[in-house]
Design an enzyme around this catalytic site. Structure first.
Site, PDB file in Angstrom:
ATOM      1  N   SER A 162      10.077  -5.903   0.046  1.00 52.74           N
ATOM      2  CA  SER A 162       9.950  -7.082  -0.815  1.00 52.74           C
ATOM      3  C   SER A 162      11.341  -7.525  -1.251  1.00 52.74           C
ATOM      4  O   SER A 162      12.254  -6.687  -1.345  1.00 52.74           O
ATOM      5  CB  SER A 162       9.132  -6.719  -2.058  1.00 52.74           C
ATOM      6  N   TYR A 166       7.703  -0.869  -9.256  1.00 53.43           N
ATOM      7  CA  TYR A 166       7.356  -1.479  -7.968  1.00 53.43           C
ATOM      8  C   TYR A 166       8.625  -1.898  -7.221  1.00 53.43           C
ATOM      9  O   TYR A 166       8.803  -1.600  -6.042  1.00 53.43           O
ATOM     10  CB  TYR A 166       6.444  -2.690  -8.207  1.00 53.43           C
TER      11      TYR A 166
HETATM   12  N1  LIG Z   1       2.023 -10.507  -3.012  1.00 53.64           N
HETATM   13  C1  LIG Z   1       3.333 -10.567  -3.133  1.00 53.64           C
HETATM   14  O1  LIG Z   1       3.869 -11.410  -3.873  1.00 53.64           O
HETATM   15  C2  LIG Z   1       4.208  -9.625  -2.336  1.00 53.64           C
HETATM   16  C3  LIG Z   1       5.573  -9.897  -2.256  1.00 53.64           C
HETATM   17  C4  LIG Z   1       6.389  -9.055  -1.526  1.00 53.64           C
HETATM   18  C5  LIG Z   1       5.847  -7.957  -0.879  1.00 53.64           C
HETATM   19  N2  LIG Z   1       4.509  -7.695  -0.975  1.00 53.64           N
HETATM   20  C6  LIG Z   1       4.000  -6.518  -0.269  1.00 53.64           C
HETATM   21  O2  LIG Z   1       3.068  -6.931   0.706  1.00 53.64           O
HETATM   22  C7  LIG Z   1       2.155  -5.867   0.976  1.00 53.64           C
HETATM   23  C8  LIG Z   1       0.743  -6.418   0.961  1.00 53.64           C
HETATM   24  O3  LIG Z   1       0.447  -6.823  -0.367  1.00 53.64           O
HETATM   25  P1  LIG Z   1      -0.485  -8.083  -0.676  1.00 53.64           P
HETATM   26  O4  LIG Z   1       0.332  -9.072  -1.385  1.00 53.64           O
HETATM   27  O5  LIG Z   1      -1.220  -8.465   0.544  1.00 53.64           O
HETATM   28  O6  LIG Z   1      -1.449  -7.448  -1.781  1.00 53.64           O
HETATM   29  P2  LIG Z   1      -2.955  -6.982  -1.711  1.00 53.64           P
HETATM   30  O7  LIG Z   1      -3.833  -8.090  -1.294  1.00 53.64           O
HETATM   31  O8  LIG Z   1      -3.206  -6.319  -3.018  1.00 53.64           O
HETATM   32  O9  LIG Z   1      -2.970  -5.885  -0.540  1.00 53.64           O
HETATM   33  C9  LIG Z   1      -2.573  -4.567  -0.709  1.00 53.64           C
HETATM   34  C10 LIG Z   1      -3.260  -3.718   0.335  1.00 53.64           C
HETATM   35  O10 LIG Z   1      -2.819  -2.362   0.210  1.00 53.64           O
HETATM   36  C11 LIG Z   1      -3.930  -1.506   0.289  1.00 53.64           C
HETATM   37  N3  LIG Z   1      -3.685  -0.292  -0.485  1.00 53.64           N
HETATM   38  C12 LIG Z   1      -3.257  -0.203  -1.778  1.00 53.64           C
HETATM   39  N4  LIG Z   1      -3.191   1.085  -2.147  1.00 53.64           N
HETATM   40  C13 LIG Z   1      -3.591   1.818  -1.081  1.00 53.64           C
HETATM   41  C14 LIG Z   1      -3.753   3.213  -0.843  1.00 53.64           C
HETATM   42  N5  LIG Z   1      -3.499   4.124  -1.790  1.00 53.64           N
HETATM   43  N6  LIG Z   1      -4.178   3.614   0.377  1.00 53.64           N
HETATM   44  C15 LIG Z   1      -4.449   2.723   1.348  1.00 53.64           C
HETATM   45  N7  LIG Z   1      -4.327   1.392   1.184  1.00 53.64           N
HETATM   46  C16 LIG Z   1      -3.902   0.946  -0.017  1.00 53.64           C
HETATM   47  C17 LIG Z   1      -5.104  -2.317  -0.286  1.00 53.64           C
HETATM   48  O11 LIG Z   1      -6.336  -1.909   0.268  1.00 53.64           O
HETATM   49  P3  LIG Z   1      -7.435  -1.012  -0.470  1.00 53.64           P
HETATM   50  O12 LIG Z   1      -7.373  -1.342  -1.929  1.00 53.64           O
HETATM   51  O13 LIG Z   1      -8.705  -1.361   0.206  1.00 53.64           O
HETATM   52  O14 LIG Z   1      -7.002   0.378  -0.167  1.00 53.64           O
HETATM   53  C18 LIG Z   1      -4.764  -3.715   0.217  1.00 53.64           C
HETATM   54  O15 LIG Z   1      -5.328  -3.890   1.494  1.00 53.64           O
HETATM   55  C19 LIG Z   1       2.419  -4.802  -0.079  1.00 53.64           C
HETATM   56  O16 LIG Z   1       3.185  -3.757   0.484  1.00 53.64           O
HETATM   57  C20 LIG Z   1       3.223  -5.544  -1.127  1.00 53.64           C
HETATM   58  O17 LIG Z   1       4.065  -4.684  -1.840  1.00 53.64           O
HETATM   59  C21 LIG Z   1       3.689  -8.498  -1.676  1.00 53.64           C
END
Ligand SMILES: NC(=O)c1ccc[n+]([C@@H]2O[C@H](COP(=O)([O-])OP(=O)(O)OC[C@H]3O[C@@H](n4cnc5c(N)ncnc54)[C@H](OP(=O)(O)O)[C@@H]3O)[C@@H](O)[C@H]2O)c1
Length: 262
Positions: free
Chosen positions: A145, A158
């Site tokens: 990120s 985070y």
């Molecule tokens: N949204 C943003 O603004 C942003 C910005 C920069 C980077 N990111 C990164 O992008 C990635 C995806 O995030 P997103 O924005 O798509 O958020 P999201 O919709 O909350 O997705 C997060 C995913 O991670 C899985 N997860 C969480 N804890 C887990 C665990 N203990 N074991 C297995 N799976 C787990 C969740 O699935 P389950 O709950 O079903 O396990 C979900 O599918 C993350 O690494 C996040 O840090 C996000």
């Protein structure tokens, strides 16, 4: 480096039950007929995605229900990666804990570190070991990120976990040069997903990247075996500013989108 041929190959996608992982699994199937091996803890979401991939693209998709924090979960993923001869992995599983740094949130910090750092590292090590044994080239992209580049007050643990991901992947991309296993990180700014909705942002969805656009750029980074990729011009400018400006100023600027405690 030549693009990795992933047409009709199995590709591991963690964090596939929602957000960027889900959108990337769809993009892989749509653009490359790649067969997603999707991982998450929420079986219903994964089943729904599996049906959508089958109905829209006529592409097979397999599900693993696994918690990245648990060794049993990571063993399950590794076993299936060997069985299906997976040759690419998009590691999007991750979570945040938003709010001021406080001892009352210790359990949430343990969950963030257990998923984004400890569980991630062990899974990555297993995947690299498997991929190094395979007679074909492979690619791994881990989602870090911009928060890992600037640091983020009010999502500090985070941000630190994502700095870990970026630093680790940068080092490994050099260590693994010439092995046939390419690794890198993908560093988005805000994306319009559930995670952003949980981050207590002052300006709502303003400035967040569309998740499908972000997924297209993420899959491109995986296929082109980037060691580091930032999606979107605005995010790239933020990154350049983070290299040029004093770090304390960048951290103060990074705090602006967050609601401060009363
Ligand atoms: N949204 C943003 O603004 C942003 C910005 C920069 C980077 N990111 C990164 O992008 C990635 C995806 O995030 P997103 O924005 O798509 O958020 P999201 O919709 O909350 O997705 C997060 C995913 O991670 C899985 N997860 C969480 N804890 C887990 C665990 N203990 N074991 C297995 N799976 C787990 C969740 O699935 P389950 O709950 O079903 O396990 C979900 O599918 C993350 O690494 C996040 O840090 C996000």
């Amino acid at each position: 480096m030549k693009p990795l041929p992933i047409q009709n190959s199995w590709v591991l996608v963690t964090g596939a039950s929602t957000g960027l992982g889900r959108a990337s699994a769809l993009r892989l199937a749509a653009s490359y007929q790649a067969k997603p091996l999707i991982v998450g803890r929420r079986l219903d979401n994964l089943r729904e995605l599996q049906s959508e991939i089958g109905e829209r693209f006529n592409v097979p998709c397999e599900i693993i229900v696994a918690d990245q924090r648990e060794i049993e979960g990571r063993e399950k993923i590794a076993a299936k990666v060997i069985e299906l001869k997976v040759n690419a992995a998009f590691l999007a599983a991750g979570l945040t804990s938003a709010g001021p740094f406080d001892a009352s949130r210790a359990d949430a910090y343990a969950e963030v570190i257990g998923t984004n750092v400890a569980g991630f590292t062990d899974l990555l090590a297993r995947l690299i070991a498997i991929f190094r044994q395979q007679p074909f080239e492979s690619s791994i992209i881990a989602v870090s990120s911009l928060a890992g580049e600037t640091s983020v007050p009010f999502q500090a643990v985070y941000g630190a976990s994502k700095a870990y991901v970026s630093t680790l992947m940068r080092a490994l991309s050099v260590e693994l040069a010439g092995t046939g296993v390419s690794v890198g990180s993908f560093a988005p700014g805000g994306i319009d997903t559930d995670m952003a909705a949980l981050s207590d942002l002052k300006w709502g969805k303003f400035g967040l990247m569309d998740v499908d656009r972000c997924a297209t750029l993420a899959v491109d980074a995986l296929v082109h075996r980037r060691s580091f990729a930032i999606p979107g011009m605005g995010n790239r400018l933020t990154y350049l500013a983070s290299r040029a400006l004093p770090r304390s100023l960048m951290s103060r600027l990074a705090a602006l989108p967050y609601r401060r405690p009363q």
